[in-house]
Design a protein around this motif. Sequence first.
Motif, PDB file in Angstrom:
ATOM      1  N   CYS A  47       0.835  -1.205   0.000  1.00 51.88           N
ATOM      2  CA  CYS A  47       0.000   0.000   0.000  1.00 51.88           C
ATOM      3  C   CYS A  47       0.868   1.253   0.000  1.00 51.88           C
ATOM      4  O   CYS A  47       1.983   1.244   0.499  1.00 51.88           O
ATOM      5  CB  CYS A  47      -1.022   0.016   1.132  1.00 51.88           C
ATOM      6  N   GLY A  99       0.419   5.850  -0.147  1.00 51.98           N
ATOM      7  CA  GLY A  99      -0.528   6.968  -0.174  1.00 51.98           C
ATOM      8  C   GLY A  99      -1.819   6.609   0.509  1.00 51.98           C
ATOM      9  O   GLY A  99      -2.908   6.904   0.021  1.00 51.98           O
ATOM     10  N   SER A 100      -1.705   5.929   1.688  1.00 57.16           N
ATOM     11  CA  SER A 100      -2.914   5.446   2.367  1.00 57.16           C
ATOM     12  C   SER A 100      -3.737   6.576   2.962  1.00 57.16           C
ATOM     13  O   SER A 100      -3.213   7.625   3.347  1.00 57.16           O
ATOM     14  CB  SER A 100      -2.526   4.474   3.476  1.00 57.16           C
ATOM     15  N   SER A 152      -8.238   3.039   2.927  1.00 57.28           N
ATOM     16  CA  SER A 152      -7.363   1.885   2.719  1.00 57.28           C
ATOM     17  C   SER A 152      -7.771   0.712   3.603  1.00 57.28           C
ATOM     18  O   SER A 152      -7.874  -0.430   3.144  1.00 57.28           O
ATOM     19  CB  SER A 152      -5.908   2.267   2.982  1.00 57.28           C
ATOM     20  N   ASP A 190       7.693   2.858  -0.792  1.00 62.63           N
ATOM     21  CA  ASP A 190       7.013   2.112  -1.861  1.00 62.63           C
ATOM     22  C   ASP A 190       7.966   1.435  -2.844  1.00 62.63           C
ATOM     23  O   ASP A 190       7.779   0.277  -3.207  1.00 62.63           O
ATOM     24  CB  ASP A 190       6.071   3.042  -2.649  1.00 62.63           C
ATOM     25  N   THR A 249      -4.075   2.277  -2.868  1.00 60.15           N
ATOM     26  CA  THR A 249      -3.732   3.664  -2.593  1.00 60.15           C
ATOM     27  C   THR A 249      -4.978   4.456  -2.260  1.00 60.15           C
ATOM     28  O   THR A 249      -6.022   4.269  -2.870  1.00 60.15           O
ATOM     29  CB  THR A 249      -2.981   4.300  -3.787  1.00 60.15           C
ATOM     30  N   THR A 269      -1.325   7.159  -6.468  1.00 60.53           N
ATOM     31  CA  THR A 269       0.074   7.207  -6.878  1.00 60.53           C
ATOM     32  C   THR A 269       0.179   6.559  -8.248  1.00 60.53           C
ATOM     33  O   THR A 269      -0.452   5.540  -8.498  1.00 60.53           O
ATOM     34  CB  THR A 269       1.014   6.502  -5.881  1.00 60.53           C
ATOM     35  N   LYS A 321      -3.274  -1.223  -9.593  1.00 58.96           N
ATOM     36  CA  LYS A 321      -3.506  -0.119  -8.659  1.00 58.96           C
ATOM     37  C   LYS A 321      -4.975  -0.064  -8.270  1.00 58.96           C
ATOM     38  O   LYS A 321      -5.858  -0.017  -9.141  1.00 58.96           O
ATOM     39  CB  LYS A 321      -3.080   1.185  -9.342  1.00 58.96           C
ATOM     40  N   THR A 356      -8.060   1.534  -5.419  1.00 51.66           N
ATOM     41  CA  THR A 356      -8.371   2.528  -4.406  1.00 51.66           C
ATOM     42  C   THR A 356      -9.792   2.371  -3.909  1.00 51.66           C
ATOM     43  O   THR A 356     -10.674   1.932  -4.664  1.00 51.66           O
ATOM     44  CB  THR A 356      -8.166   3.967  -4.937  1.00 51.66           C
TER      45      THR A 356
END
Lengths: 97, 387
Positions: free
Chosen positions: B152, B154-155, B159, B284, B303, B307, B318, B320
């Motif tokens: 993970c 940019g939590s 998240s 990361d 994220t 990101t 990716k 979210t």
Amino acid sequence: MKNTLVLTGTDNVAIALEQLFEGDAAAVYTHAGTMSDSLTVYGNIPRGHKIALKEILAGEPVLKYGFPIGLASKDIHRGEYVHVHNLESQRGRGDLQ
Amino acid sequence: MKTVMMYPRESGHAGVRNRIAVISTVACANHVAELIAKASPLADAYTHPYGCDQLGDDLKLSFECLRKMGSHPNNGACLVVGLGCEEIDAKELCAAIAKERKLCSYLIIQEEGGTSASVEKGAAVLKEYEDALSAQVRVALPLSELTIGLECGGSDFTSGLAANPALGELSSRLAKEGCRIVFGETAELMGAEGVLEKLCVKRSDYEWICERIRHVEKAARDMKVDLRGTQPSPGNIRGGLTTIEEKSLGAVCKIGSEPVRAVLNFAETAAEPGVSFMDTPGNDLACSLGLAASGAQILFFTTGRGTPMGFAACPVIKLTGNHETARRMAENIDADLSGIIENKMSIEQGGALLYELLLETAEGKETAAEKLGHREFSLYRISPILT
């Protein structure tokens, strides 16, 4: 009513699912979808941030996911915004050495 | 038994991609490696600021990570590009990779005679490799050939509520199929020890993880820094995460209730089916390297804030749980799980969506990061630069 989400039965904070404003009536839902509580909002709480479900005295643990996420650094009232201004982590505190 | 169309390898597990790794052994060779990689759409340059002035375990680890990248399941061929005087020796690295990849060679810039001569030579090698790889085809191979990395970055508050729990569902499903699932980010388990105690199959593994977490805490104390300056990050805090404990309890949701069956040092190969924990930084790029080195052919990256980052050796999927991010950074997101927070999608449905996405990606569907050419890479140093 505005929506908030509480994760477990032992948590003393819920998560605001939308922006909350001072004076709003907030409903507290569980993951199962049942409304477990309702309360008045004190202060403005951004979406995703935390609202206290109970009074939490300074030095007491704030509980989320059923586990402590830090200690209250000030007395916190039911319905109050909980974040960096009144909740402190107990881990990695090189400043306390 | 579930099968997936993948590339068989002469050694090790199957690949979901068939690419050429152009590996720079040292900072000085970076630009040449990049220029060479431009010669083929199948090639990725693996560049980094190091390779020289490295000693002991730090040097060994860098060598091992580059070796793992050259022989990664997703790479069908490799060209090692060295300068000629650095500690990471191009010929030695090539020989180590060649044990698992027949299509491996090296060139030395000082011997070729500089940038242009090296680029010309490298481009010619890549053309040969491209012809060889284009003739290779995917075949039906067991899903259990896959190792999946979970990460993970940019939590935010979503998240631990949506994206990570959906990964937890996926983890259970893949563990049943015999896949290996690896997660890391040691610092981001600080506060989640209670969950790990229940999930670790071996008590000794639980204690090992706790020691690794304490090690990070000790490092912060020795530096007399308050970890709160970086964990959580300013972005995490704006996104509703107040403490590292809160962040960690959300992070650990990515393995759901799946038992942790083994623990791995950084960049160690995952062998045990089911979930393994790897000691990696929360950073990361470093984490991606560790997971890819475990043998992971695909990385799942949750994220909250968004990101764009990909990784040179693997497709990065990716996802979210934040609908704002899914909208604003739509071109960088593969799966929008915000429906879980809005009660329009269950966590189980989220997991099922990710499973289908995994199969499609494994069989060739490009991730957002791949489409945009995100091929980030770096090494992970365990010593400071001393000399």
